[in-house]
Design an enzyme around this catalytic site. Sequence first.
Site, mmCIF file in Angstrom:
data_model
loop_
_atom_site.group_PDB
_atom_site.id
_atom_site.type_symbol
_atom_site.label_atom_id
_atom_site.label_comp_id
_atom_site.label_asym_id
_atom_site.label_seq_id
_atom_site.Cartn_x
_atom_site.Cartn_y
_atom_site.Cartn_z
ATOM 1 N N ASP B 7 0.887 -1.167 0.000
ATOM 2 C CA ASP B 7 0.000 0.000 0.000
ATOM 3 C C ASP B 7 0.922 1.214 0.000
ATOM 4 O O ASP B 7 1.433 1.607 1.049
ATOM 5 C CB ASP B 7 -0.883 -0.023 1.262
ATOM 6 C CG ASP B 7 -1.866 1.135 1.281
ATOM 7 O OD1 ASP B 7 -2.234 1.627 0.202
ATOM 8 O OD2 ASP B 7 -2.249 1.564 2.387
ATOM 9 N N GLU B 68 -1.196 -1.151 -4.878
ATOM 10 C CA GLU B 68 -2.440 -0.413 -5.083
ATOM 11 C C GLU B 68 -2.287 0.538 -6.266
ATOM 12 O O GLU B 68 -1.295 1.250 -6.386
ATOM 13 C CB GLU B 68 -2.821 0.385 -3.826
ATOM 14 C CG GLU B 68 -4.205 0.997 -3.953
ATOM 15 C CD GLU B 68 -4.651 1.701 -2.690
ATOM 16 O OE1 GLU B 68 -4.855 1.022 -1.677
ATOM 17 O OE2 GLU B 68 -4.783 2.932 -2.728
ATOM 18 N N ASP B 141 -2.676 1.070 6.986
ATOM 19 C CA ASP B 141 -1.848 0.819 5.795
ATOM 20 C C ASP B 141 -1.333 -0.620 5.784
ATOM 21 O O ASP B 141 -1.183 -1.231 4.725
ATOM 22 C CB ASP B 141 -0.660 1.774 5.748
ATOM 23 C CG ASP B 141 -1.071 3.196 6.072
ATOM 24 O OD1 ASP B 141 -1.196 3.988 5.149
ATOM 25 O OD2 ASP B 141 -1.298 3.483 7.265
#
Lengths: 185, 185
Positions: B7, B68, B141
């Site tokens: 992430d 991501e 996260d």
Amino acid sequence: MRVLGVDPGLTRCGVGVVEGVAGRPLTMAGVGVIRTPAEAEVPERLVLIERGLEEWLEEHRPEAVAVERVFSQHNVRTVMGTAQASAVAMLCAARRGLPVALHTPSEVKAAVTGSGRAGKDQVGAMVTRVLRLAAPPRPADAADALALAVCHIWRAPAHNRLQQAVAAQQSASAHRTQRRKGTLR
Amino acid sequence: MRVLGVDPGLTRCGVGVVEGVAGRPLTMAGVGVIRTPAEAEVPERLVLIERGLEEWLEEHRPEAVAVERVFSQHNVRTVMGTAQASAVAMLCAARRGLPVALHTPSEVKAAVTGSGRAGKDQVGAMVTRVLRLAAPPRPADAADALALAVCHIWRAPAHNRLQQAVAAQQSASAHRTQRRKGTLR
């Protein structure tokens, strides 16, 4: 002072090396474009850009790297690729302990042509004159990379004076604080 | 299959390693956050992220990396940092020859919770349940990185079937073309 200018992009990443100091004639040590195939995946393209930049850093051993500052306000479709390519440029430079400076497109145009709103042709023409080249470097990304390097060298004295002034100010105020505390007489 | 989920972020870059195959219980091999100081310059922060990711890749030897996908429509102030951190993640993976998959936040949420508009808490709760953890990983996260890895494993069979179908289609049409040209009898 030897500076590598990088005009970041996934399809064409302009690179140019300029040598000299502000106030004296500058010389071009090299100029080119790192290209990656549009049909390749982004991760693979970033690897190709890293490899290309490493070759330029290895061959020219610049003392500083100037990268165009990317704004997210620009064209939404291309800005991500530009941001990714500029990240690779910053990473390659910083990994070698080289100082990285970011200059906005208008700072570069203003430094090189006198106007922050100059066109591509004007920038190319000024780069050609300043570096005493036979013809404007093509494509524009190559000329822009040289303009970034020129901008960096020309802005450096002002930047250094500013840093010195800030440092002097801080040291003077630290001096005053110490005197007030009686640690310095 | 062992997948590293990333992430991306400059301040906190979530990382999580998940092992298993779709349809069987998955296990977590590791989870964490790579942090870089907000007061450091961006180039230096990218070097720290690269170093952190290299340690995770070296220790866990994943077969794939799921990152991501960053959209430029998001918050303009933070999107550049996210794009830069994700570029470093893609670069580190591709440099090792690892396949990199990008999943959008809604794809991840939909895969893990069943809804593309699920909240952070729901994602954390589902990750906890799916990986049979004692508590939701913190910060968010870290949980998001695990969700990315889970999403990648669960989407893989569908993705593979799609790829196989496309490949079969292409090979069949190539076959027909060759027959028409008389190269295959």
